[in-house]
Motif scaffolding. Structure first.
Motif, PDB file in Angstrom:
ATOM      1  N   VAL A  42     -50.326  11.892  21.850  1.00 22.37           N
ATOM      2  CA  VAL A  42     -49.295  11.806  23.038  1.00 22.37           C
ATOM      3  C   VAL A  42     -50.486  11.941  23.973  1.00 22.37           C
ATOM      4  O   VAL A  42     -51.325  12.970  24.177  1.00 22.37           O
ATOM      5  CB  VAL A  42     -48.507  13.222  22.857  1.00 22.37           C
ATOM      6  N   LEU A  67     -51.340  12.947  27.542  1.00 19.84           N
ATOM      7  CA  LEU A  67     -50.756  13.674  28.485  1.00 19.84           C
ATOM      8  C   LEU A  67     -51.634  13.490  29.892  1.00 19.84           C
ATOM      9  O   LEU A  67     -52.819  14.001  29.865  1.00 19.84           O
ATOM     10  CB  LEU A  67     -50.771  15.245  27.919  1.00 19.84           C
ATOM     11  N   ALA A  74     -45.143  17.584  26.472  1.00 18.14           N
ATOM     12  CA  ALA A  74     -46.170  17.021  25.512  1.00 18.14           C
ATOM     13  C   ALA A  74     -46.086  17.547  24.126  1.00 18.14           C
ATOM     14  O   ALA A  74     -45.850  16.789  23.044  1.00 18.14           O
ATOM     15  CB  ALA A  74     -47.511  17.190  25.908  1.00 18.14           C
ATOM     16  N   TYR A  75     -45.886  18.788  23.914  1.00 19.79           N
ATOM     17  CA  TYR A  75     -45.847  19.493  22.583  1.00 19.79           C
ATOM     18  C   TYR A  75     -44.431  18.906  21.996  1.00 19.79           C
ATOM     19  O   TYR A  75     -44.250  18.805  20.852  1.00 19.79           O
ATOM     20  CB  TYR A  75     -46.094  20.826  22.747  1.00 19.79           C
ATOM     21  N   ALA A 116     -44.832  15.632  20.881  1.00 18.34           N
ATOM     22  CA  ALA A 116     -45.620  15.533  19.526  1.00 18.34           C
ATOM     23  C   ALA A 116     -44.965  16.234  18.221  1.00 18.34           C
ATOM     24  O   ALA A 116     -44.989  15.365  17.274  1.00 18.34           O
ATOM     25  CB  ALA A 116     -46.768  16.403  19.889  1.00 18.34           C
ATOM     26  N   VAL A 134     -52.419  16.103  20.998  1.00 22.86           N
ATOM     27  CA  VAL A 134     -52.074  15.946  22.352  1.00 22.86           C
ATOM     28  C   VAL A 134     -53.595  15.568  23.097  1.00 22.86           C
ATOM     29  O   VAL A 134     -54.551  16.368  22.873  1.00 22.86           O
ATOM     30  CB  VAL A 134     -51.461  17.054  23.027  1.00 22.86           C
ATOM     31  N   LEU A 155     -54.928  19.843  20.329  1.00 26.70           N
ATOM     32  CA  LEU A 155     -54.774  19.625  21.740  1.00 26.70           C
ATOM     33  C   LEU A 155     -56.554  19.271  22.003  1.00 26.70           C
ATOM     34  O   LEU A 155     -57.338  20.112  21.922  1.00 26.70           O
ATOM     35  CB  LEU A 155     -54.536  20.855  22.519  1.00 26.70           C
TER      36      LEU A 155
END
Length: 651
Positions: free
Chosen positions: A298, A300, A379-380, A383, A395, A427
């Motif tokens: 993802v 972001l 975003a989370y 994901a 992410v 992340l």
């Protein structure tokens, strides 16, 4: 004879000027020049939408306000308009000069359509390393002497303090292709750092514990400062990130063993022959590409107003476009953006749908404030919807780090990310641009999100992080990796860990599996360096305590200390222990050991350390230059160039 020739040249110039008619005025060119001048005036006065004043920084008072009022009287819009006309007239006079050549303006990142046109030429996913449109790697630099063998040092020989003749450096392609650019004027940059690790007395504090670090942001940030003609802020220099920026040829783990292999070496210290350097090196396993699990990414992306600069959003688009050439059809990509609010720009899409992904990137524009918390949450969620059993989900946050809506405190953001990492979503953070770079927030997010923090200052750096080292950046092989060294007081009087100030752990954290630590990605190498003082060394700075406990005679007399490592397999909650003694034996200083030592010295010099004695820039440059080795992508020769530049700027 020379005077006659000069007179003839001047006469020829007069005749040429008499023949040439002055060009007709160009109203469009004049209008463009006027618009640019007025735009710069507005930016100077603070009306442009570029850099924002830091939230917790003073806006200036007293003397600074007086300067602003004075400058306002000198730089009024009418006066700028008149000045612009005079400048345009001067330019017209230059144009009619025969054979006159104007200096080319510095290059900036190309407009997004041109960049995406080049990226569209990159082969589809699954292509080889020679992707069209990608930067050409710098050619390896020739050795100092033609045909000469690499220089080595015996175990009982100190690394050199003598300085060889200055080599004739040729700037690497990586450096040449990133033109120097002045840093934006701003006072809202914030960096994550801590005071230097102190000298420890072994008899009082024999155990050193820290989390490993594979971030590289600090090195790229200091490089951008040096290329702009400025020494980096002291707090921006994290020595462990400088050392770990470079790949090293450490022994790889064998099949059936843990996912990384530790290596140890003990050498003399170049800046103090009476002490020793202990290198603790870890080399991660590199699985075959076909054995990689499917990857869910993802992106972001910060699209707030502060991202308008060519070194931010335009470079970000190109960087992500480069990465697509290394993804496979079974990988997925989604794009979430945030500014005044967050939104999903691209739903999860197969990575081989390159035109769809590039088109979504092309549509991104910068504007508005920065709703960082809302963007992270979306975003989370995206994901978690993409995640599948046995897959890696990550992410990748791309930002200048300026969060000004929602949660803006780094500690609160860290708690949010720490909560989310338990779901198995990693992340990583990529920083772009300078002026309002919030490195402190980026570090907090990456360290708590089980990911890596990198800074992208050029397309070459994007190639390194997102293409050449994609497996290490995106595919974890070991989580929560902790290092603990217990030094033997019978052999080591004092020690200090060079760097890792922001990665320190308490002694009891080592065996506590609930305490987070750093990750090792596929093929990653990690280096840590201790400087130790033997008990019988004249370099010892502390006297034995009168009532201190004496170490027993002969206790583990052949060991300087004992190394313990803990790690978790990805997705596991229980750690595994690796341990090995550190032998009291000088080893030959390999090329990698000498180069990493030179980079450690580079960092100490930039931080103004008092630990180096008379050892300075000349010695650091000589040590690094003599240990460049093959250097296929020019990273090491670039480092030597930066060291020479830093030396000049420090005078």
């Amino acid at each position: 004879m020379s005077d006659d020739r000069t007179d003839d040249d001047l006469e020829a110039l007069r005749r040429a000027l008499a023949r040439e008619a002055a060009p007709a005025p160009d109203p469009e060119a004049r209008a463009r020049a006027m618009a640019l001048a007025l735009e710069n005036y507005d930016r100077f006065q603070g009306r442009a939408s570029g850099l924002r004043q830091g939230k917790d920084r003073p806006s200036g008072a007293g003397f600074l306000n007086g300067v602003r009022r004075m400058s306002g009287s000198f730089f009024s819009r009418p006066l700028l308009a008149a000045t612009g006309s005079v400048a345009a007239l001067g330019l017209a006079l230059v144009v009619v000069m025969p054979n006159a050549r104007l200096a080319e303006p510095p290059q900036t990142a190309p407009d997004a359509p041109e960049a995406d046109a080049r990226l569209a030429a990159v082969p589809e996913a699954g292509g080889g390393a020679e992707t069209a449109g990608a930067p050409v790697p710098a050619e390896p630099r020739a050795r100092s002497a033609e045909g000469a063998a690499p220089q080595t040092f015996a175990a009982d020989e100190a690394m050199p303090m003598a300085v060889p003749p200055a080599p004739d450096f040729a700037l690497s392609k990586q450096a040449a292709e990133a033109p120097a650019r002045a840093l934006p004027q701003g006072d809202s940059e914030a960096f994550a750092n801590a005071p230097d690790n102190p000298l420890r007395v072994t008899a009082e504090d024999p155990v050193s514990t820290f989390s490993i670090d594979v971030d590289t942001a600090s090195y790229a940030i200091l490089r951008s400062s040096l290329r702009a003609g400025q020494l980096p802020p002291r707090e921006a220099v994290r020595i462990e990130e400088m050392i770990n920026y470079f790949p090293y040829d450490y022994p790889a783990p064998e099949s059936g063993t843990p996912p990384f292999r530790p290596s140890l070496s003990v050498t003399r210290t170049p800046w103090n022959p009476e002490t020793r350097l202990v290198h603790v090196a870890l080399q991660g396993r590199m699985p075959a590409i076909e054995d990689r699990p499917p990857l869910n990414l993802v992106f972001l992306i910060d699209t707030s107003g502060s991202m308008q600069d060519p070194a931010k959003l335009p470079l970000l688009k190109q960087s992500f476009g480069l990465m697509l050439g290394r993804l496979r059809p079974e990988d997925q990509v989604a794009i979430v953006t945030y500014a005044g609010s967050a939104g999903e720009v691209l739903a999860p899409t197969a990575a081989n749908q390159r035109s769809t992904i590039l088109s979504a990137l092309d549509r991104l524009d910068a504007g508005g404030s920065t709703a960082g918390e809302e963007g992270l949450a979306l975003a989370y969620r995206t994901a978690s919807e993409m995640a599948g059993a046995g897959e890696v989900t990550r992410v990748v946050l791309a930002t200048d780090g300026d969060f000004n809506l929602g949660i803006s405190d780094p500690e609160e953001l860290a708690r949010l990310v720490a909560h989310e990492r338990d779901t198995g979503v990693y992340l990583s953070v990529l920083g772009f641009g300078r002026g309002n770079l919030d490195d402190a927030t980026m570090q907090a997010l990456a360290q708590n999100g089980n990911g890596q923090a990198a800074y992208i200052d050029s397309l070459n750096e994007a190639q390194k992080v997102l293409v050449d080292q994609l497996s290490g950046a995106l595919f974890p092989i070991a989580d929560d990796v902790k290092v603990q060294v217990e030094w033997n007081p019978a052999r080591v009087a004092e020690y200090r860990l060079i760097g890792y100030e922001t990665r320190g752990l308490r002694r009891e954290d080592f065996a506590n599996d609930r305490v987070d630590a750093g990750e090792i990605g596929a093929g990653h190498s990690v280096t840590a360096i201790y400087e130790i003082t033997p008990v019988d060394s004249p370099a010892r700075l502390t006297d034995p305590l009168r009532y201190g406990a004496e170490p027993p005679e002969g206790a583990h007399g052949d060991e300087l200390g004992f190394l313990r490592l803990r790690y978790k397999a990805p997705g596991e909650s229980t750690s595994t222990l690796i341990d090995t003694p550190i032998p009291d034996m000088l080893t030959e200083a390999s090329e990698d050991v000498r180069f990493s030592t030179a980079i450690a010295g580079f960092g100490e010099l930039l931080r103004g350390s008092d630990k180096l004695g008379a050892w300075g820039w000349d010695e650091a440059i000589a040590l690094a230059d003599g240990a460049r080795g093959a250097d296929p992508f020019g990273y090491r020769v670039e480092a030597v160039q930066l060291m020479r530049l830093a030396e000049s700027l420090s005078r």
